[in-house]
Design a protein around this motif. Structure first.
Motif, PDB file in Angstrom:
ATOM      1  N   VAL A   1       0.838  -1.204   0.000  1.00 30.43           N
ATOM      2  CA  VAL A   1       0.000   0.000   0.000  1.00 30.43           C
ATOM      3  C   VAL A   1       0.874   1.255   0.000  1.00 30.43           C
ATOM      4  O   VAL A   1       0.600   2.224  -0.714  1.00 30.43           O
ATOM      5  N   MET A   2       1.969   1.227   0.788  1.00 30.87           N
ATOM      6  CA  MET A   2       2.820   2.427   0.888  1.00 30.87           C
ATOM      7  C   MET A   2       3.464   2.789  -0.451  1.00 30.87           C
ATOM      8  O   MET A   2       3.629   3.960  -0.773  1.00 30.87           O
ATOM      9  N   ILE A   3       3.832   1.777  -1.236  1.00 29.17           N
ATOM     10  CA  ILE A   3       4.450   2.058  -2.540  1.00 29.17           C
ATOM     11  C   ILE A   3       3.490   2.841  -3.429  1.00 29.17           C
ATOM     12  O   ILE A   3       3.884   3.745  -4.146  1.00 29.17           O
ATOM     13  N   SER A   4       2.203   2.500  -3.347  1.00 27.98           N
ATOM     14  CA  SER A   4       1.227   3.228  -4.155  1.00 27.98           C
ATOM     15  C   SER A   4       1.104   4.673  -3.718  1.00 27.98           C
ATOM     16  O   SER A   4       0.677   5.528  -4.482  1.00 27.98           O
TER      17      SER A   4
ATOM     18  N   ASP B   1       0.777   6.017   8.198  1.00 32.58           N
ATOM     19  CA  ASP B   1      -0.555   6.204   8.800  1.00 32.58           C
ATOM     20  C   ASP B   1      -1.652   6.056   7.761  1.00 32.58           C
ATOM     21  O   ASP B   1      -2.673   5.404   8.002  1.00 32.58           O
ATOM     22  N   GLU B   2      -1.437   6.697   6.597  1.00 29.60           N
ATOM     23  CA  GLU B   2      -2.474   6.610   5.564  1.00 29.60           C
ATOM     24  C   GLU B   2      -2.628   5.167   5.082  1.00 29.60           C
ATOM     25  O   GLU B   2      -3.741   4.683   4.872  1.00 29.60           O
ATOM     26  N   ALA B   3      -1.492   4.479   4.938  1.00 22.05           N
ATOM     27  CA  ALA B   3      -1.542   3.078   4.477  1.00 22.05           C
ATOM     28  C   ALA B   3      -2.285   2.214   5.489  1.00 22.05           C
ATOM     29  O   ALA B   3      -3.099   1.364   5.124  1.00 22.05           O
ATOM     30  N   ARG B   4      -2.013   2.446   6.787  1.00 20.75           N
ATOM     31  CA  ARG B   4      -2.683   1.650   7.839  1.00 20.75           C
ATOM     32  C   ARG B   4      -4.184   1.895   7.835  1.00 20.75           C
ATOM     33  O   ARG B   4      -4.983   0.979   8.026  1.00 20.75           O
ATOM     34  N   GLU B   5      -4.556   3.159   7.590  1.00 19.23           N
ATOM     35  CA  GLU B   5      -5.970   3.515   7.558  1.00 19.23           C
ATOM     36  C   GLU B   5      -6.676   2.746   6.440  1.00 19.23           C
ATOM     37  O   GLU B   5      -7.777   2.218   6.618  1.00 19.23           O
TER      38      GLU B   5
END
Lengths: 262, 289
Positions: A101-104, A132-136
């Motif tokens: 998700v973070m790579i995106s 944080d955004e990826a975890r959300e």
């Protein structure tokens, strides 16, 4: 009538002599969930591939937010706000769910090489907000507890949901889902339904879903279009489509259609 | 004695590590083992000499800089001229192209610079300095230092930045990467440019140790072995493989016979393929159906 978010106009795709899509016209209204159904080989996947730039249209035009996108490359189309998933998932298998998700999110959290090398406060702040955004997003699709699992080791149902989270990380206006319910159990389909309805409600994301699993599309779609042999044979509300003799014929054969009609 | 052997062997190992890293990068990015990579190493060293011939009186360091820039352009040319047009070709076609590329570079230097060896300067003095009972040669120290520096930069890029991870993602799954907005063609261009610059750095470092002749490209087999030893898809593995190979070679050369020194890399190659095909740090490849 408001302008369509996505407008596909007379789009055809041919592979040599085979006509995979034959002059299909389709619209996705802003904030709606549009479904495309049809038997195997009807051209559903071809439709998604031509929208996302993996295939080139032999004719017709595709407009997203009023701008022509046909002929553009996949990454350019993604950056304009169309994200998608695949039936067989195209995840980065060796990376963790969180990394996928973070790579995106990379584009939205850019920093220079010096910042990265220094590993200072600024770098940590950026990394923290990206994480944080990826975890959300992972929490949104019900994968909060799986962030450190390698994508390839997750069960298939979770890989599907991870791919949705990764697609959302590109911050799309339109999400394309390629048979998201295929191979899922009834309870998993219910969970997926809730996720998709939440998405539309909370993030104002429009969804175009292709599937041949009826419970999903019937429950959540505003409109359903039906493809058969590359042509659109019907379109309307779920109820109207369910009763259409053409649709019943396509799925169950001519005889069944007569039996229902008589 | 053993300590001395180990210290000396790290020099060769560091260069093997650089070459192995180039092999692994290109393999990750294109799926191709670039059999012409050893010749690119040689060509990079020759570029320094060619620059000095073209501009009379050009000092060594500016010539190295020019060689690095030219090799970056060469990398872009290889991608744009060969590998991008061949992106949908069979693996065999790509491998033949990489072999042909090496042959063109090797025969180019043979034709224009002659078949004989050229002298090539060391980066620092060759006079050994005793450090804690072990003799250390500043020239060798420079080789190790430059190699480790580059390895550290690449490690930071690929392991610590999202950008680097996006590059690895593009190598892992092109379709997935393009659909999260990664411009895959740019990523591969970058990989070819970085790998070509790496080849020239390795060439400049290794040319004074060996003799600079058109056939110095055989060093490529050492880097290839190091990459196989490390797993071929792992960047840390390539570094570990390079250092290990350097140490093994030195041990065999000192304690058994220096004639066997070169045989060891071929022996390791065969042994790894037979016993542990995934290498030391390579993960098992998960094949998608």
């Amino acid at each position: 009538m408001t302008e369509a978010l996505l407008r596909i106009e007379n789009v055809s795709v041919r592979f040599g002599g085979l006509v995979a899509l034959d002059s299909v016209t389709l619209e996705v209204a802003p904030g709606s969930i549009q479904a495309v159904i049809g038997p195997n080989g009807a051209g559903k996947s071809t439709l998604l591939n031509v929208i996302t730039g993996l295939y080139t249209a032999s004719g017709g035009s595709i407009l997203f937010r009023g701008e022509r996108i046909d002929g553009r490359t996949p990454h350019a189309i993604t950056r304009r706000g169309i994200a998608r998933t695949f039936q067989n998932t195209e995840l980065f298998g060796e990376m963790t769910a969180l990394e996928n998700v973070m790579i995106s999110l990379d584009r939205f959290y850019a920093y220079g090489g010096v910042t990265a090398a220094w590993q200072g406060r600024h770098y940590r702040q950026i990394e923290t907000s990206a994480r944080d955004e990826a975890r959300e997003l992972l929490a949104l699709v019900g994968l909060a507890g799986d962030e450190n699992e390698a994508a390839a080791t997750l069960p298939f149902g979770k890989q599907r949901r991870l791919e949705i989270a990764r697609a959302l990380a590109t911050r799309p206006g339109l999400l394309l889902l390629d048979e998201p319910a295929a191979g899922l159990r009834a309870a998993e389909i219910d969970a997926l339904n809730r996720i998709l309805l939440d998405l539309r409600a909370q993030r104002q994301i429009s969804i175009l879903v292709i599937d041949h699993v009826m419970p999903l599309v019937m429950a959540i779609s505003d409109r359903i279009a039906v493809l058969n042999f590359g042509r659109k044979i019907a379109e309307g509300t779920p109820d109207a489509v369910r009763r259409s003799p053409d649709v019943i014929a396509a799925y169950l054969g001519e005889k069944a259609a007569h039996a229902v009609g008589s | 004695m053993l300590a001395q052997v180990l210290v000396s062997s790290v020099t060769a190992g560091a260069v093997y590590a650089l070459i192995a890293l180039g092999f692994v990068l290109i393999h990750k990015g294109t799926g191709v083992v670039h059999f012409g990579y050893g010749d690119q190493v040689t060509f990079g060293a020759y570029l320094v000499l060619i620059a000095q011939m073209a501009v009379t009186g050009l000092p060594f360091w500016p010539a190295v800089f020019i060689a690095l820039v030219v090799s970056a352009l060469l990398g872009a040319l290889i991608y744009g001229g060969f590998m991008w047009p061949l992106r949908n070709a069979s693996l065999l076609a790509k491998i033949i192209a990489s072999l042909a590329l090496g042959t063109v570079l090797r025969e180019f230097v043979r034709a224009f610079m002659g078949p004989n060896a050229w002298p090539f300067p060391f980066l620092l003095s060759q006079t050994a300095v005793p450090v804690g009972g072990v003799l250390v040669v500043p020239a060798n120290l420079a080789i190790v230092g430059v190699s480790l520096g580059i390895l550290a930069i690449l490690f930071l890029l690929f392991e610590k930045t999202l950008f680097g991870k996006a590059i690895m993602a593009a190598c892992d799954n092109r379709i997935g990467a393009s659909l999260i907005g990664v411009r895959v063609s740019h990523v591969f261009l970058l990989i070819w440019v970085v790998a070509s610059v790496l080849a020239t750095v390795a060439g400049v470092l290794v040319a004074p140790l060996l003799t600079l002749s058109p056939d110095m490209g055989l060093i490529g087999i050492k880097g290839f072995t190091a990459a196989v030893l490390g797993g071929f898809n792992s960047l840390p593995g390539a570094v570990l493989g390079g250092i290990l190979l350097g140490i093994l070679e030195a041990l065999v050369g000192t304690y058994i016979s220096s004639a066997l020194k070169d045989m060891i890399s071929y022996g390791i190659l065969i042994a790894v393929i037979l016993i542990r095909p995934q290498g030391l740090l390579g993960g098992l490849l998960v094949k998608k159906v």
